[in-house]
Write an enzyme that holds these catalytic residues in place. Structure first.
Site, PDB file in Angstrom:
ATOM      1  CG  ASN A   1      -1.876 -15.329 -10.882  1.00 54.73           C
ATOM      2  OD1 ASN A   1      -1.048 -15.438  -9.990  1.00 54.73           O
ATOM      3  ND2 ASN A   1      -3.083 -14.834 -10.642  1.00 54.73           N
TER       4      ASN A   1
ATOM      5  CB  CYS B   1       3.836 -10.535 -10.378  1.00 56.68           C
ATOM      6  SG  CYS B   1       2.570 -11.781 -10.712  1.00 56.68           S
TER       7      CYS B   1
ATOM      8  NE  ARG C   1      -0.138  -3.792  -3.935  1.00 56.18           N
ATOM      9  CZ  ARG C   1       0.794  -3.049  -3.368  1.00 56.18           C
ATOM     10  NH1 ARG C   1       0.454  -2.155  -2.454  1.00 56.18           N
ATOM     11  NH2 ARG C   1       2.066  -3.172  -3.699  1.00 56.18           N
TER      12      ARG C   1
ATOM     13  CB  CYS D   1      -1.445 -14.288  -5.350  1.00 54.75           C
ATOM     14  SG  CYS D   1      -0.305 -12.926  -4.997  1.00 54.75           S
TER      15      CYS D   1
END
Length: 249
Positions: free
Chosen positions: A11, A69, A183, A192
């Site tokens: 990420n 996150c 999303r 993730c």
């Protein structure tokens, strides 16, 4: 505006300091655009806080806000220590609650805290699902082959349940592989953190893995998860990429 680009297990994030809260949704969308902006999965704003080391605002790639996150929290902790010179053992405030972090050079461990909720399994679109909230909601499907991952199917499930969608394969009792549709990005991402955490926790809850595992996301950057004292811990490397100034016209 001075910004810093960070990557954590696949990420990537744009991080900046600010002195006050405000709606930065439009800015986040502009910065995260991979064609006309800097390009990132998320935008993180580090803010001062009276009680904790800092507070953050987290924005998804599309400008929407997110409470939590996992990889973003590790990148934020690395930034707070190495750039803002905060103690390596820190705590900070997110929309999902208090996150504790430990920074050791390029490795960062965060506690994602207690699992918010878990729902019973159910069948839909020919697959078995379970919903787990690790700060944000995640749908999880255990499969034998990760090639089952279907973006169109993920879109349907994401829209119906307003959740991220994960496919997970158990390699052995100490190792998982995960693919995630996020999303806010509205596509598969390379990793993730909260999604991997949800997959691990459900596998552990169902007695399929030990309380400490390795997880390999699509990026191939292996990370570690552990469950102890009813808390979920997440550790892996964080990479500082570069810093620059972004000019507004």
């Amino acid at each position: 505006m001075k910004f810093y680009k960070y990557c954590a297990s696949g990420n990537d994030f744009v991080i900046t300091n600010a002195d006050r809260k405000e709606d930065r949704s439009a800015l986040a969308k502009e910065l995260c655009n991979r064609y006309e902006g800097i390009g990132a999965d998320g935008f993180i704003v580090i803010l001062p806080h009276e009680k904790y080391d800092f507070e953050w605002e987290f924005y998804n790639n599309d400008g929407s806000r997110a409470a939590m996150c996992g990889n973003g929290s590790r990148a934020a902790a690395h930034f707070a220590h190495h750039i803002n010179k905060i103690n390596p053992n820190m705590s900070f405030l997110t929309g999902a609650g208090i996150i504790k972090a430990k920074v050791n050079q390029d490795k960062v461990e965060v506690s994602l805290g207690k699992i918010k909720s878990v729902q019973n399994t159910f069948e839909e679109l020919g697959k078995t699902w379970q919903l787990c909230n690790t700060g944000v909601p995640h749908l999880v499907h255990f499969c034998q082959n990760l090639d089952e991952f279907d973006t169109m199917l993920c879109q349907k499930m994401r829209q119906k349940y307003n959740a991220n969608v994960n496919f997970v394969k158990i390699l052995d009792e100490n190792h998982l592989k995960v693919r995630t549709y996020e999303r806010g990005v509205e596509d598969e991402t390379l990793a993730c953190g909260t999604g991997m955490g949800a997959c691990f926790y459900l596998a552990f809850l169902n007695k399929k893995v030990q309380n400490k595992v390795k997880i390999t996301p699509k990026s191939g950057e292996e990370v570690g998860f552990a469950y102890k004292n009813e808390e979920l811990f997440f550790e892996g490397k964080v990479k500082y990429c570069f810093e620059a100034n972004y000019n507004f016209f």
